[in-house]
Design a protein around this motif. Structure first.
Motif, short mmCIF file in Angstrom:
data_model
loop_
_atom_site.label_atom_id
_atom_site.label_comp_id
_atom_site.label_asym_id
_atom_site.label_seq_id
_atom_site.Cartn_x
_atom_site.Cartn_y
_atom_site.Cartn_z
N LYS A 350 0.81 -1.22 0.00
CA LYS A 350 0.00 0.00 0.00
C LYS A 350 0.84 1.28 0.00
O LYS A 350 0.30 2.37 -0.13
N LYS A 351 2.14 1.14 0.12
CA LYS A 351 3.00 2.32 0.22
C LYS A 351 3.23 2.94 -1.17
O LYS A 351 3.48 2.22 -2.13
N PRO A 352 3.15 4.26 -1.28
CA PRO A 352 3.35 4.92 -2.59
C PRO A 352 4.70 4.59 -3.22
O PRO A 352 4.79 4.47 -4.45
N ALA A 353 5.74 4.42 -2.42
CA ALA A 353 7.07 4.15 -2.97
C ALA A 353 7.11 2.83 -3.71
O ALA A 353 7.87 2.66 -4.66
N TYR A 354 6.25 1.90 -3.28
CA TYR A 354 6.23 0.59 -3.91
C TYR A 354 5.71 0.69 -5.34
O TYR A 354 6.25 0.11 -6.28
N LYS A 355 4.66 1.47 -5.53
CA LYS A 355 4.13 1.72 -6.87
C LYS A 355 5.12 2.52 -7.70
O LYS A 355 5.29 2.27 -8.91
N GLN A 356 5.80 3.45 -7.07
CA GLN A 356 6.76 4.29 -7.78
C GLN A 356 7.92 3.47 -8.34
O GLN A 356 8.43 3.76 -9.42
#
Length: 418
Positions: A350-356
């Motif tokens: 769920k962390k934005p950095a993971y999608k980034q």
């Protein structure tokens, strides 16, 4: 000429490209292991994510330290089960070489960007690296790279999923697995290394390697979760938490019966060495390491005993035996995986950095494919120039990005995509 290791044939030590005779001081399988140890691909694993990102702490595993632990577990299993320990050791050292930056998150990104050219799969990339990308040997007639030119038995031991993308087997519930072990343009060497192997049958050494991997990351991911995230295993006393862990097992791995998983957790928690509480002290860390050791011994020892009970003493090699994993042990491994998923992996999604991370890798592939040879490392640039069409050029860009470490992926993105 080297003496054949027990249980192996002359065909097993053949190489894709014949090499001049060498001293018999080392076996062909020992030479295979040395080639992996000295490879640049193995060195790069030191800066690639295992579960927690590389650099997130001095205690946690990188992809390289995980690989070394798998090799240790696998080598001991291989010795006890009568297959050549160097074959298993080499397969374990090689098993994650094809994984890209950012672990399975990066794998998802590259699979999406390569969906029209056969996708991306870390295990297929490993075979590609061993037989093409890692510079060591070339074909005397064509001048094309044949990678490390390992023996047939060692390459077969490194193939965890011996089938193509469009020939994946179905699971017991009828669903298809996304895992596969070879890209279409690597079929010639795949067909050679499989030889007379039964279709889709995983070699015994590859089964041992896979078990060593399962044992290592299921146990060590729990250890990393406890130390790095201060996870208290005592929360699993709550039946609701235990059910959530079982649900994560089914969601992530597509299998697992809730009652059997609960029973597996109860068996583990009933052991004297199971550690519910961790406070960071030296005594607590020693107790946690003891639990890790006990878990590995329990899982590996039970499988060894069950397999030997089925096949008796003597060498167990290639396609002449099947690893016997009792259902109780399979469920204990699954519930350990589920603990790591529940406390570590699922929240991270769920962390934005993971999608980034995925966005950056995808953007980098497309930018390198557009810029061409000038933006690539020299050996990838040569492959790009020789590529026959846009699909082949895109595959070269994928190969380049897959080879990068976590930090270099960020650096390359900053250089080319801004």
């Amino acid at each position: 000429m080297s003496t054949l290791p027990a249980g192996y044939s002359a065909s097993d030590i053949e190489r894709y490209v014949t090499e001049p005779p060498k001293s018999a001081a080392r076996s062909p399988f020992e030479r295979d292991r040395a080639r992996i140890v000295h490879s640049s691909a193995l060195r790069r694993l030191g800066a690639k994510t295992q579960v927690l990102g590389a650099g997130s702490g001095d205690f946690v595993r990188t992809r390289l330290t995980h690989t070394l632990e798998v090799a240790q577990v696998g080598r001991e299993l291989g010795k006890s089960l009568g297959c050549d320990p160097d074959v298993v050791d080499t397969a374990c050292l090689a098993h994650d070489l094809g994984h890209p930056p950012f672990g399975h998150n990066g794998e998802r990104a590259l699979d999406e960007v390569a969906k029209d050219i056969g996708g991306f799969e870390g295990n297929a990339q490993t075979l590609r690296l061993l037989t093409r990308l890692e510079p060591k040997s070339v074909h005397p007639d064509t001048g094309e790279s044949v990678g490390l030119n390992l023996t047939r038995a060692t390459l077969d031991a490194s193939v965890k999923y011996p089938w193509r993308e469009n020939a994946t087997p179905t699971r017991p519930d009828g669903s298809a697995t996304r895992k596969f072990g070879v890209y279409e343009d690597d079929r010639p060497v795949f067909d050679w290394l499989r030889g007379d192997a039964p279709e889709r049958h995983i070699s015994f050494e590859a089964q041992v390697m896979d078990l060593a991997d399962d044992i290592s990351y299921s146990v060590h991911d729990v250890e990393d979760s406890v130390v790095h995230n201060a996870v208290s295993l005592s929360v699993l006393r709550d039946p609701g938490q235990a059910r959530e862990v079982a649900a994560h097992v089914r969601a992530w791995y597509g299998r697992g019966d809730e009652a059997e998983l609960a029973a597996a957790l109860d068996r583990l928690r009933a052991q004297d060495w199971w550690m519910d509480e961790y406070n960071g002290s030296h005594r607590a860390l020693a107790a946690l390491k003891d639990m890790t050791s006990q878990l590995i011994g329990r899982l590996a020892g039970t499988v060894t005993d069950a397999t030997r009970a089925e096949y008796g003493d003597g060498p167990l090699t290639r396609h002449n035996a099947q690893l016997v994993i009792p259902s109780e042990i399979a469920n204990e491994i699954l519930i350990l995986k589920g603990i790591a998923v529940h406390f570590l992996m699922a929240p991270r999604e769920k962390k934005p950095a993971y999608k980034q991370q995925r966005q950056r890798l995808a953007a980098l592939v497309m930018e390198l494919a557009k810029r061409g040879a000038d933006a690539l490392e020299p050996h990838f640039a040569a492959s790009y120039v020789d590529a026959a069409d846009d699909a082949a050029r895109l595959r070269v860009a994928v190969d380049q990005v897959a080879s990068l470490t976590d930090k270099s992926a960020y650096d390359w993105h900053h250089r080319y995509c801004r």
